[in-house]
Design an enzyme around this catalytic site. Sequence first.
Site, PDB file in Angstrom:
ATOM      1  N   LYS A 126      49.432  27.242  31.632  1.00 50.01           N
ATOM      2  CA  LYS A 126      48.560  26.752  32.696  1.00 50.01           C
ATOM      3  C   LYS A 126      47.258  27.551  32.708  1.00 50.01           C
ATOM      4  CE  LYS A 126      47.737  27.809  36.818  1.00 50.01           C
ATOM      5  NZ  LYS A 126      46.269  27.659  36.696  1.00 50.01           N
ATOM      6  N   PRO A 127      46.200  26.960  32.127  1.00 55.00           N
ATOM      7  CA  PRO A 127      44.916  27.663  32.157  1.00 55.00           C
ATOM      8  C   PRO A 127      44.303  27.633  33.556  1.00 55.00           C
ATOM      9  CG  PRO A 127      44.651  25.485  31.168  1.00 55.00           C
ATOM     10  CD  PRO A 127      46.127  25.653  31.450  1.00 55.00           C
ATOM     11  N   GLU A 154      49.200  41.282  33.212  1.00 57.82           N
ATOM     12  CA  GLU A 154      47.991  41.937  32.679  1.00 57.82           C
ATOM     13  C   GLU A 154      46.925  41.784  33.755  1.00 57.82           C
ATOM     14  OE1 GLU A 154      47.493  43.611  30.034  1.00 57.82           O
ATOM     15  OE2 GLU A 154      49.172  43.100  28.732  1.00 57.82           O
ATOM     16  N   CYS A 183      38.557  42.801  31.585  1.00 52.98           N
ATOM     17  CA  CYS A 183      39.304  43.865  32.250  1.00 52.98           C
ATOM     18  C   CYS A 183      39.148  45.206  31.549  1.00 52.98           C
ATOM     19  CB  CYS A 183      40.761  43.462  32.291  1.00 52.98           C
ATOM     20  SG  CYS A 183      41.300  42.837  30.701  1.00 52.98           S
ATOM     21  N   GLU A 194      36.808  46.550  40.958  1.00 52.39           N
ATOM     22  CA  GLU A 194      36.475  45.746  39.784  1.00 52.39           C
ATOM     23  C   GLU A 194      35.452  44.685  40.192  1.00 52.39           C
ATOM     24  OE1 GLU A 194      39.461  42.996  38.169  1.00 52.39           O
ATOM     25  OE2 GLU A 194      39.057  43.833  36.196  1.00 52.39           O
TER      26      GLU A 194
END
Length: 494
Positions: free
Chosen positions: A179-180, A253, A287, A388
């Site tokens: 699932k993108p 991740e 990341c 981030e």
Amino acid sequence: MATPDLEPYPHLFIGGRWAEPADGAHVDSIDPATGRPWARVAFAGPGDVDRAVAAAREAFAGPWRRLPGHERAALLRRFAELYQRHAPQLARIESRDNGRALRESRVDVGAHHQWLHWYASLADKLSGRTIPFDDSVHVFTSRLPVGVVAAITPWNVPLMSAIWKLAPALAAGCTVILKPAEHTPVSSLELARLVEAAGFPPGVVNVIPGGPEAGAALVAHPGVDKISFTGEGATAKAILRNGADTLKRFSFELGGKAPHIIFADADIEQALNAATGSAWALCGQSCALGSRVLVERPVYDRVVEEFARRAAKVRVGMPLDEATHMGPQAHAAQLEKTLSYVGIALGEGAELVAGGTRLDDGVLAGGYFVAPTVFANVNNDMRVAREEIFGPVAALIPFEGEEEAVALANATEYGLAAGLWTGDASRAHRVAARIEAGIVWVNTYRFLRWSTPYGGMKHSGWGRENGLEGLDAYLETRTTVVSTTGRFPDPYAQ
Ligand code: NAD
């Protein structure tokens, strides 16, 4: 459901067939370089998740599980060859969808077949061990596929993330539902065409673009055995809660705020090449980028000056233009987020030495472009150093000596990656050994290969992708104990 001028992607790929979404939903995929839709894409809902899980379960129970490892390997190799042949088109589509400069996408996507080949070579070597105990038993272990895997991927590197999951999962004998992310669905559907052409049995790989609702339905589904997720920490926490009832396996991740340490004794030119390159690659949307640049005092001013000088050399432009170094941010919300951090950093007293603005002149109007941005005199407590941002923003933090470098590098909730530059080999080992990160690069940066494990400590994730560890993530271990005597004492004899 075709709309004039938009590339049509009206189907999901489920059970080896191209299927209309169950509830007929389609969404526009936005080209971030123009802010306008460029493709119209099928959008999966919970009904489609049910269909995809059923297809993946059927394939797992049926042909795929019984296929010997060397035959899985042959299919993976055929897929790798097709992928390599189509890499130039895939790279263009990826750049169209997420705005990454084509010169970067080409290098990234152009290497993906290596992952498929490397894991193909492991598919028939999933051997266990014999465990010596004593003469009364023969003990051995076997490696088994985890089962049906839902691969949930982010928008910054859709194909890389898909391949990092598909290659080991298929080598292990799992079936997969990919699932993108809702912002970047197109390249994964193109990948599905290659899966189909490679001849995998129906249902072994299913591709269903969708948003958080489809993602959550996959996580809650009792027919899914494992979630392999790349994305934000906040989403990972929601996934953990949602998946708790079905006790799934998870690998995560997640984000990073990598320290890139430059000691005064380093080859400063090389360090600058790596540090500036990794601050602005993917428009800052990776990341692993070194977004916190820790610089030893004696070379701090020189590094700040060079960052500002090199920022001016970065050609920001249309992603498909060969000359472009840096494309736009991948979507409008990310653009807003990046620009908001410029205000936050200034408010906290950081000094803006380059960039900090949206670029929207001429051909860039309408796109989500930002100038490469540099903040000096940052301290590690500022939000620009802790959070981030996912934009092309480098925060340059001075330090004095090794102890402070290590303390600053580790003073973060993240632990994905780190870089360090020094001319002293002893210091390189000494410092690297103290860094809390899943990968430490010494006198290089962002060296990522199929064989090198990658993943986060602390809030940067669970588990590793790539390397042998990446395969382990899709395997269970069964221990078999066989008595060599056949005797079992009667527990109630006395
Ligand atoms: P995100 O968490 O918003 O979305 C990732 C995926 O999760 C998307 O497919 C999305 O549709 C899906 N999703 C959203 N809500 C969900 C839910 N409740 N249940 C199930 N699925 C859900 O992340 P993003 O913004 O697409 O990606 C950026 C993040 O990814 C950054 O934090 C970045 O650091 C991280 N990232 C990490 C790595 C790595 O290897 N560690 C690589 C790339 C990106």
